[in-house]
Design a protein around this motif. Structure first.
Motif, PDB file in Angstrom:
ATOM      1  N   LYS A  74       0.822  -1.214   0.000  1.00  0.00           N
ATOM      2  CA  LYS A  74       0.000   0.000   0.000  1.00  0.00           C
ATOM      3  C   LYS A  74       0.861   1.271   0.000  1.00  0.00           C
ATOM      4  O   LYS A  74       0.349   2.368  -0.256  1.00  0.00           O
ATOM      5  N   CYS A  75       2.152   1.117   0.304  1.00  0.00           N
ATOM      6  CA  CYS A  75       3.062   2.269   0.308  1.00  0.00           C
ATOM      7  C   CYS A  75       3.598   2.587  -1.082  1.00  0.00           C
ATOM      8  O   CYS A  75       4.308   3.576  -1.261  1.00  0.00           O
ATOM      9  N   ILE A  76       3.265   1.741  -2.054  1.00  0.00           N
ATOM     10  CA  ILE A  76       3.781   1.926  -3.414  1.00  0.00           C
ATOM     11  C   ILE A  76       2.824   2.802  -4.203  1.00  0.00           C
ATOM     12  O   ILE A  76       1.661   2.444  -4.424  1.00  0.00           O
ATOM     13  N   SER A  77       3.303   3.962  -4.614  1.00  0.00           N
ATOM     14  CA  SER A  77       2.495   4.901  -5.390  1.00  0.00           C
ATOM     15  C   SER A  77       2.991   4.917  -6.837  1.00  0.00           C
ATOM     16  O   SER A  77       4.200   4.960  -7.081  1.00  0.00           O
ATOM     17  N   PRO A  78       2.074   4.877  -7.803  1.00  0.00           N
ATOM     18  CA  PRO A  78       2.503   4.904  -9.209  1.00  0.00           C
ATOM     19  C   PRO A  78       3.173   6.228  -9.591  1.00  0.00           C
ATOM     20  O   PRO A  78       3.916   6.287 -10.570  1.00  0.00           O
ATOM     21  N   TRP A  79       2.930   7.269  -8.802  1.00  0.00           N
ATOM     22  CA  TRP A  79       3.445   8.591  -9.148  1.00  0.00           C
ATOM     23  C   TRP A  79       4.712   8.957  -8.379  1.00  0.00           C
ATOM     24  O   TRP A  79       5.176  10.076  -8.447  1.00  0.00           O
ATOM     25  N   GLN A  84      12.275   2.465  -0.759  1.00  0.00           N
ATOM     26  CA  GLN A  84      13.498   1.722  -0.486  1.00  0.00           C
ATOM     27  C   GLN A  84      13.256   0.669   0.599  1.00  0.00           C
ATOM     28  O   GLN A  84      12.363   0.795   1.431  1.00  0.00           O
ATOM     29  N   LEU A  85      14.069  -0.384   0.564  1.00  0.00           N
ATOM     30  CA  LEU A  85      14.020  -1.375   1.627  1.00  0.00           C
ATOM     31  C   LEU A  85      14.498  -0.757   2.926  1.00  0.00           C
ATOM     32  O   LEU A  85      15.376   0.103   2.925  1.00  0.00           O
ATOM     33  N   LYS A 139      11.371  -6.993  -6.927  1.00  0.00           N
ATOM     34  CA  LYS A 139       9.955  -7.175  -6.611  1.00  0.00           C
ATOM     35  C   LYS A 139       9.256  -5.833  -6.442  1.00  0.00           C
ATOM     36  O   LYS A 139       8.124  -5.646  -6.920  1.00  0.00           O
ATOM     37  N   LEU A 140       9.929  -4.873  -5.804  1.00  0.00           N
ATOM     38  CA  LEU A 140       9.354  -3.528  -5.642  1.00  0.00           C
ATOM     39  C   LEU A 140       9.157  -2.863  -6.996  1.00  0.00           C
ATOM     40  O   LEU A 140       8.146  -2.186  -7.226  1.00  0.00           O
ATOM     41  N   GLU A 141      10.126  -3.025  -7.887  1.00  0.00           N
ATOM     42  CA  GLU A 141      10.005  -2.448  -9.233  1.00  0.00           C
ATOM     43  C   GLU A 141       8.825  -3.081  -9.975  1.00  0.00           C
ATOM     44  O   GLU A 141       8.080  -2.392 -10.677  1.00  0.00           O
ATOM     45  N   ALA A 142       8.655  -4.391  -9.797  1.00  0.00           N
ATOM     46  CA  ALA A 142       7.540  -5.080 -10.448  1.00  0.00           C
ATOM     47  C   ALA A 142       6.200  -4.597  -9.896  1.00  0.00           C
ATOM     48  O   ALA A 142       5.242  -4.383 -10.653  1.00  0.00           O
ATOM     49  N   GLU A 146       3.009  -2.681 -11.783  1.00  0.00           N
ATOM     50  CA  GLU A 146       1.607  -3.085 -11.657  1.00  0.00           C
ATOM     51  C   GLU A 146       0.737  -1.902 -11.213  1.00  0.00           C
ATOM     52  O   GLU A 146      -0.391  -1.733 -11.691  1.00  0.00           O
ATOM     53  N   ALA A 147       1.271  -1.100 -10.294  1.00  0.00           N
ATOM     54  CA  ALA A 147       0.529   0.077  -9.824  1.00  0.00           C
ATOM     55  C   ALA A 147       0.284   1.051 -10.965  1.00  0.00           C
ATOM     56  O   ALA A 147      -0.807   1.640 -11.079  1.00  0.00           O
ATOM     57  N   LEU A 148       1.273   1.228 -11.827  1.00  0.00           N
ATOM     58  CA  LEU A 148       1.124   2.109 -12.986  1.00  0.00           C
ATOM     59  C   LEU A 148       0.046   1.575 -13.933  1.00  0.00           C
ATOM     60  O   LEU A 148      -0.769   2.340 -14.467  1.00  0.00           O
TER      61      LEU A 148
END
Length: 219
Positions: A74-79, A84-85, A139-142, A146-148
């Protein structure tokens, strides 16, 4: 020859002090195998399985702690750039061992804490942790991709300037190139969806820009 026999009769000694106690059970099992003339291959299988299970007991707490360094989805924003880990803290990891240490899967006693401290200072840990870092970063980049894909990017472009839209297209194309170059764990459907987003956005731009962007990179 006589010297060699003498050495073997005396035994081999070392000043190294092991962190874990000797496992009498596996010793008895192997000795019983010798007495029963168990095939060498079978003895080797027993020993390999024993060390595999012991290694797993040692690694599982590390795997569990390192997994906790991963930001929540939920912390991953497309914008925004992918988060970072979190930093690996030896003190925090050691605190987890009291309730979630190797004692959960291994009955072997000894100075497990000392063994972990020794391992964390070794090149082996550095290589293992770098490998896990790479996996989780990918995995974060992937997940960011997906978010985008889940955003209405065409609608976004209609609310922004032409320059901002072109910049978005270039960034999305770079994302696709990165996914291919770094073999990111991205579903094929996700990549196709992003390619479709890029084409749809480009078609909203003037013809001259469309020609240029369609020739730039791969859509």
């Amino acid at each position: 020859m006589a010297i060699c026999c003498c050495l073997f009769s005396l035994g081999v000694y070392t000043s190294y002090k092991p962190y874990l106690n000797k496992d009498e059970e596996i010793v008895k099992q192997l000795q019983k195998g010798v007495q029963q003339k168990r095939p060498t291959e079978a003895q080797s299988v027993i020993l390999r399985r024993y060390f595999l299970e012991l290694t797993e007991s040692f690694i599982i707490p590390l795997e569990r702690y390192v997994a906790s360094l991963m930001p929540l989805q939920k912390c991953i924003s497309p914008w925004k750039s992918p988060p970072q880990l979190r930093h690996f803290s030896q003190d925090d990891f050691m605190k987890t061992l009291e309730k979630a240490g190797p004692q959960l899967t291994s009955g072997l006693k000894g100075d497990w804490i000392g063994l972990y401290r020794h391992f964390l200072k070794s090149p082996n840990f550095d290589g293992w942790f770098r490998s896990r870092q790479k996996e989780m970063t990918q995995k974060l980049e992937a997940l960011h991709l997906e978010a985008l894909c889940n955003e209405n990017l065409v609608f976004w472009s209609q609310k922004h300037t032409e320059v901002e839209t072109v910049d978005l297209v270039l960034k999305l194309k770079n994302k696709l190139l990165q996914a291919d170059r770094e073999h990111l764990p991205v579903k094929t459907d996700t990549l196709k969806k992003l390619q479709a987003h890029i084409r749809d956005i480009i078609l909203t731009l003037p013809d001259d820009l469309q020609d240029i962007l369609l020739k730039t990179g791969t859509t």
